[in-house]
Design a protein around this motif. Structure first.
Motif, short mmCIF file in Angstrom:
data_model
loop_
_atom_site.label_atom_id
_atom_site.label_comp_id
_atom_site.label_asym_id
_atom_site.label_seq_id
_atom_site.Cartn_x
_atom_site.Cartn_y
_atom_site.Cartn_z
N ARG A 147 80.27 8.82 -23.71
CA ARG A 147 81.26 7.81 -24.08
C ARG A 147 81.56 7.88 -25.58
NH1 ARG A 147 82.89 2.92 -22.11
NH2 ARG A 147 81.35 2.81 -20.45
N GLU A 148 80.49 8.05 -26.36
CA GLU A 148 80.66 8.15 -27.81
C GLU A 148 81.47 9.39 -28.17
OE1 GLU A 148 79.59 6.57 -30.81
OE2 GLU A 148 79.72 4.96 -29.33
N TYR A 149 81.14 10.50 -27.51
CA TYR A 149 81.83 11.75 -27.80
C TYR A 149 83.33 11.60 -27.59
CZ TYR A 149 83.73 16.37 -27.07
OH TYR A 149 84.53 17.47 -27.12
N GLU A 182 84.94 8.96 -30.15
CA GLU A 182 85.11 9.31 -31.56
C GLU A 182 86.26 10.29 -31.76
OE1 GLU A 182 81.23 10.56 -32.65
OE2 GLU A 182 81.37 12.49 -31.67
N ARG A 192 74.66 12.16 -28.92
CA ARG A 192 75.55 11.05 -28.60
C ARG A 192 75.82 11.03 -27.10
NH1 ARG A 192 78.24 9.28 -33.40
NH2 ARG A 192 76.66 9.66 -34.96
N ARG A 193 75.97 9.81 -26.59
CA ARG A 193 76.37 9.69 -25.20
C ARG A 193 77.80 10.19 -25.02
NH1 ARG A 193 72.63 6.05 -22.71
NH2 ARG A 193 71.32 5.27 -24.38
#
Lengths: 323, 291
Positions: A111-113, A116, A108-109
């Motif tokens: 930003r995703e990390y 979430e 995951r990028r």
């Protein structure tokens, strides 16, 4: 007293059961962390530090038998139902891992990390995405827009640990568990990461249990320090006193084995080796390695008792450190 | 950047491998072949000059290129080009169904087994082991014996036969992935079991599964063609690559190869192309996972 602490562990014992370990991996561990306080938790590898911190999130080894209570803001996590537990995990307590590279989803990028984690603690996705950039800036990352679009493998360990700190503090937890957050980093990065961690923690007003095997590091940022050996708390006192006047032979030995600049003395290794999980000892766990050990030490398990401002689990503490 | 573009992050890196066309030459050729076949099948009536079942006994076994018959005619004078193109419809859709359904069922079972372990895993894994004992073709023939000829029975049979392969792969991948620290980190952030298993772990193992699915498609296509060849699948006179090979045998005995050759080439091209693309995608995407 009860209910006001960010974390209170009361006579926690964890036993893996016969065949898997010769002794309980934790026995009669008690500690507390007040709101906003930083508490050090020191011990060798395998002494039970990580198991203790994991227990705070009710992440126990499979089929372990557990007794005692672990209160997070007054709620016992060991008896909490699933929903309560999930809300504690997602909102009240955050954990920072030793190896950020392993602890962050590799595909995951960034930003995703970050997003979430925020969504897990009950935020809206759009808000979460908008906050990511500010989060990175708060941990001193200069080019957040670029870093947000990168994958973990494109970033250095120090960067990732900062990102993990940002993620952990994003949900404004009341308690932060830092499990050797700098062990996997090199020394220069270590100092930087610790200072960022400490600053961000102070900003957020969170309490922190700082697990480390580096006594100096613990002393630098912690108010009080617990020392663990072979699954037991052997000493507990304020950081300053611990350095000035270590009470337990193990703490003394630890300090004596730490190299120091500008001091021409021998570095004293602790003789012997730590107890393995399969070993049982009748008396004090440290007795086989202890220079002060007497007859009684090998027969009786020393209880934690108060001497001055400190708590020590040593039968001969007065002789070891006459105050 | 908007929220929508980020939610598409997962699919974005998956797609990049396809239209990028920066891959090695075999991959580009394979993608082109597949695109041509699919488009041709879709617009079949527009590009064929004969209907696939139109018999012309005055013009049997014409060699390729004669009298508007691009690939010649078969022993009953039907246009081979039209039959290959229309045959693509019949030959490609069932394997696609087999792959899609076997993957959906297999991945679900595999993730559940791998993630939850224990009794669920033990029970389901025995069923999977049992199914493993039967070759796909045999299961498909059994299905035909039970439910009669046609496309439905072999398709269902192959779905049953292929599911275990996907399930076992998914299970092993999940077990491997489950022990990685980032999964524990998710737990400690308060994510639930189902969310972690299906929304976090599954996307991470998807590349390998995707490659397996591509291989599965190739096997399914070959098996279904074989069944049609044996007379158990698609029934003549419907155009299907397997049926065409079966019907072309007579001509082959007479020394005329092309009625058999062209459907064979079609099968070969599609299967090889799908495998190459599948392999490439698997390598490319799992490289990213491992990095």
């Amino acid at each position: 007293m009860t209910g006001t602490e960010a974390l209170r562990i009361e006579s926690l014992s964890v036993d893996l059961g016969r065949g898997r370990s010769g002794r309980p991996i934790l026995s009669d561990v008690s500690m507390y962390v007040r709101p906003g306080e930083t508490v050090g938790f020191v011990g060798e590898s395998g002494s039970g530090k990580s198991v203790t911190t994991r227990t705070v999130l009710a992440m126990l080894p499979a089929k372990a038998s557990v007794s005692g209570r672990v209160l997070v803001d007054g709620v016992d996590v060991l008896s909490a139902d699933r929903r309560r537990l999930r809300s504690i995990r997602s909102g009240q307590v955050a954990m920072i891992f030793q190896d950020p590279r392993a602890g962050i989803n590799p595909v995951r990028r960034i930003r995703e990390y970050l997003a979430e984690g925020l969504v897990a603690s009950g935020g809206r996705r759009a808000d979460a995405l908008a906050r990511c950039s500010a989060l990175l800036e708060s941990v001193g990352i200069r080019d957040p827009a670029k870093v947000l679009e990168q994958f973990p493998h494109q970033l250095s360990g120090g960067m990732l640990q900062r990102i993990m700190i940002a993620g952990a503090l994003a949900s404004e937890p009341a308690l932060l568990l830092a499990d050797e957050p700098t062990t996997a980093l090199d020394v220069t990065t270590q100092a930087e990461v610790v200072s960022i961690l400490e600053r961000r923690r102070a900003d957020a007003g969170a309490a922190m249990l700082f697990v480390t095997h580096d006594l100096d590091l613990a002393a630098a940022i912690c108010e009080r320090i617990y020392v663990m050996y072979a699954g037991r708390i052997v000493e507990h006192q304020s950081a300053a006193d611990l350095f000035a006047n270590p009470r337990h032979p193990y703490t003394r030995a630890l300090l004596a084995s730490t190299p120091r600049l500008g001091e021409s003395r021998r570095i004293e290794a602790i003789p012997g080796r730590p107890l393995s999980l399969s070993e049982t000892v009748a008396g004090c766990g440290f007795a086989p390695r202890c220079a002060f050990a007497g007859d009684l030490c090998t027969r009786e398990v020393p209880a934690l008792r108060r001497i001055g401002g400190a708590e020590v689990a040593c039968l001969r503490a007065e002789e070891v450190a006459p105050s | 950047m908007s929220a929508a573009s980020t939610t598409a992050a997962a699919s974005r890196f998956r797609l990049r491998a396809i239209p990028g066309l920066a891959g090695p030459a075999p991959v580009i050729v394979s993608v082109t072949i597949l695109a041509v076949v699919v488009i041709a099948a879709a617009i079949a009536p527009l590009i064929t000059t004969f209907t696939p079942d139109q018999v012309d006994l005055a013009a049997t076994l014409r060699p390729p290129g004669t009298a508007g018959h691009l690939l010649g005619t078969d022993s009953t004078g039907r246009d081979i080009f039209s039959r290959v193109i229309f045959g693509a419809r019949v030959s490609l859709v069932p394997p696609l169904l087999v792959t899609a359904l076997a993957s959906a069922i297999g991945i679900t079972l595999g993730v559940v087994c791998g993630w939850f372990g224990g009794m669920v895993d033990a029970g389901l894994s025995r069923v999977v082991d049992f199914l493993f004992a039967f070759p796909g073709l045999l299961v498909a023939m059994l299905a035909v014996a039970l439910f009669g000829r046609g496309l439905t029975a072999p398709t269902v049979g192959l779905i049953v036969a292929f599911t275990p392969y996907v399930a076992r792969l998914a299970r092993n991948l999940v077990i491997q992935e489950k022990s990685r620290p980032y999964v524990e980190a998710y737990r400690q952030q308060g994510f639930g079991n189902h969310t972690i298993a299906f929304a976090k772990v599954l996307p991470n193992i998807a590349p390998t599964l995707l490659a397996q699915c591509a291989l599965g498609f190739g096997y399914a296509l070959v098996d279904l063609a074989a069944l049609s060849y044996l007379g158990l699948g698609v029934q003549p006179p419907t155009a299907d690559w397997g049926v065409m090979v079966a019907e072309g045998q007579d001509a082959l005995v007479q020394g005329v190869a092309f009625p058999v050759l062209f459907p064979c080439i079609a099968v070969l091209l599609v299967v090889v192309a799908v495998n190459i693309v599948g392999d490439y995608l698997g390598d490319k995407l799992s490289g990213r996972v491992a990095a």
